[in-house]
Design a protein around this motif. Sequence first.
Motif, short mmCIF file in Angstrom:
data_model
loop_
_atom_site.label_atom_id
_atom_site.label_comp_id
_atom_site.label_asym_id
_atom_site.label_seq_id
_atom_site.Cartn_x
_atom_site.Cartn_y
_atom_site.Cartn_z
N UNK A 125 43.21 42.20 43.14
CA UNK A 125 42.79 42.72 41.78
C UNK A 125 41.59 42.56 41.67
N UNK A 126 40.94 41.54 41.72
CA UNK A 126 39.49 41.28 41.64
C UNK A 126 38.65 42.42 42.38
N UNK A 127 38.92 42.51 43.69
CA UNK A 127 38.49 43.38 44.42
C UNK A 127 38.35 44.81 43.94
N UNK A 128 39.66 45.21 43.52
CA UNK A 128 39.79 46.45 43.30
C UNK A 128 39.27 46.85 41.95
N UNK A 129 39.33 45.80 40.75
CA UNK A 129 38.60 46.22 39.84
C UNK A 129 37.15 46.66 39.58
N UNK A 130 36.35 45.84 40.59
CA UNK A 130 34.84 46.38 41.02
C UNK A 130 35.08 47.67 41.78
N UNK A 131 35.60 47.71 42.72
CA UNK A 131 35.70 48.83 43.72
C UNK A 131 36.16 50.02 43.21
N UNK A 132 37.11 50.18 42.35
CA UNK A 132 37.76 51.24 41.57
C UNK A 132 36.95 51.42 40.27
N UNK A 133 35.93 50.75 39.89
CA UNK A 133 35.48 50.69 38.55
C UNK A 133 36.30 50.98 37.37
N UNK A 134 37.24 50.06 37.21
CA UNK A 134 38.06 50.36 36.05
C UNK A 134 37.46 50.42 34.86
N UNK A 135 37.48 51.46 34.07
CA UNK A 135 36.77 51.67 32.96
C UNK A 135 37.32 51.05 31.60
N UNK A 136 38.72 50.87 31.65
CA UNK A 136 39.25 50.07 30.49
C UNK A 136 40.60 49.45 30.88
N UNK A 137 41.32 48.85 29.90
CA UNK A 137 42.40 47.74 30.32
C UNK A 137 43.67 48.74 30.87
N UNK A 138 43.74 50.01 30.49
CA UNK A 138 44.96 50.83 30.82
C UNK A 138 44.91 51.10 32.25
N UNK A 139 43.62 51.29 33.02
CA UNK A 139 43.39 51.52 34.34
C UNK A 139 43.72 50.38 35.12
N UNK A 140 43.30 49.15 34.55
CA UNK A 140 43.64 47.93 35.24
C UNK A 140 45.05 47.47 35.11
N UNK A 141 45.76 47.97 33.97
CA UNK A 141 47.33 47.67 34.06
C UNK A 141 47.89 48.64 34.96
N UNK A 142 47.31 49.83 35.37
CA UNK A 142 48.13 50.71 36.12
C UNK A 142 48.29 49.92 37.46
N UNK A 143 46.83 49.69 37.79
CA UNK A 143 46.79 48.81 39.10
C UNK A 143 47.58 47.58 39.28
N UNK A 144 47.88 46.93 38.28
CA UNK A 144 48.78 45.71 38.26
C UNK A 144 50.12 46.22 38.64
N UNK A 145 50.60 47.20 37.75
CA UNK A 145 51.77 47.80 37.85
C UNK A 145 52.06 48.25 39.04
N UNK A 146 51.14 48.84 39.83
CA UNK A 146 51.48 49.32 41.24
C UNK A 146 51.48 48.08 42.26
N UNK A 147 50.68 46.91 41.93
CA UNK A 147 51.06 45.92 42.70
C UNK A 147 52.13 45.21 42.67
N UNK A 148 52.60 44.92 41.35
CA UNK A 148 53.99 44.32 40.95
C UNK A 148 55.18 45.32 41.68
N UNK A 149 54.98 46.43 41.59
CA UNK A 149 56.31 47.29 42.07
C UNK A 149 56.30 47.32 43.44
N UNK A 150 55.17 47.12 44.26
CA UNK A 150 54.97 46.85 45.77
C UNK A 150 55.71 45.45 46.04
N UNK A 151 55.52 44.47 45.24
CA UNK A 151 56.14 43.14 45.64
C UNK A 151 57.58 43.20 45.24
N UNK A 152 58.07 44.05 44.54
CA UNK A 152 59.61 44.16 44.12
C UNK A 152 60.32 44.82 45.43
N UNK A 153 59.77 45.59 46.13
CA UNK A 153 60.57 46.37 47.20
C UNK A 153 61.15 45.45 48.18
#
Length: 153
Positions: A125-153
């Motif tokens: 998440x740290x790397x992705x936040x810099x690499x993908x240049x998150x502009x706000x909390x919403x894009x950050x939360x979208x990435x976190x939810x993708x990560x959590x969905x992948x863990x639940x599979x």
Amino acid sequence: MRCPYCNQDNTRVVDSRPVEENNSIRRRRMCDACGKRFTTYEKVETIPLIVIKKDQNREQYERSKIEAGILRACYKRPVPVEKINSTIDAIEGKIFNTEEREISSTRIGEIVMEELKNLDAVAYVRFASVYREFKDVNTFMEELSKLLEGKQE
């Protein structure tokens, strides 16, 4: 191979062994003329890889840049150095296995994120936040939810 002591061309290999995780070979040689021994190293010559940056500039690939980014992402995380090094090796393996002479920095970033996702979720998440240049909390939360969905599979 020329003898470094007497400059004669007649030398022979006495002993060979792999070093650096089988990336090079250490050879003990002996000069037939003066009898002295010396060591040589053989390493596979790699084709220089060119990285195409986002602004279309080109520069030579440097492992140290990937190392720095991963170390920054793993800062104060309980990730052993051995795992970090093996992750960097895996990333480099994927990059060089494309067998292309040029690769985009975007593709390198995607490969790094794939590997970081398996190494440590917070580092990812740290790397992705810099690499993908998150502009706000919403894009950050979208990435976190993708990560959590992948863990639940």
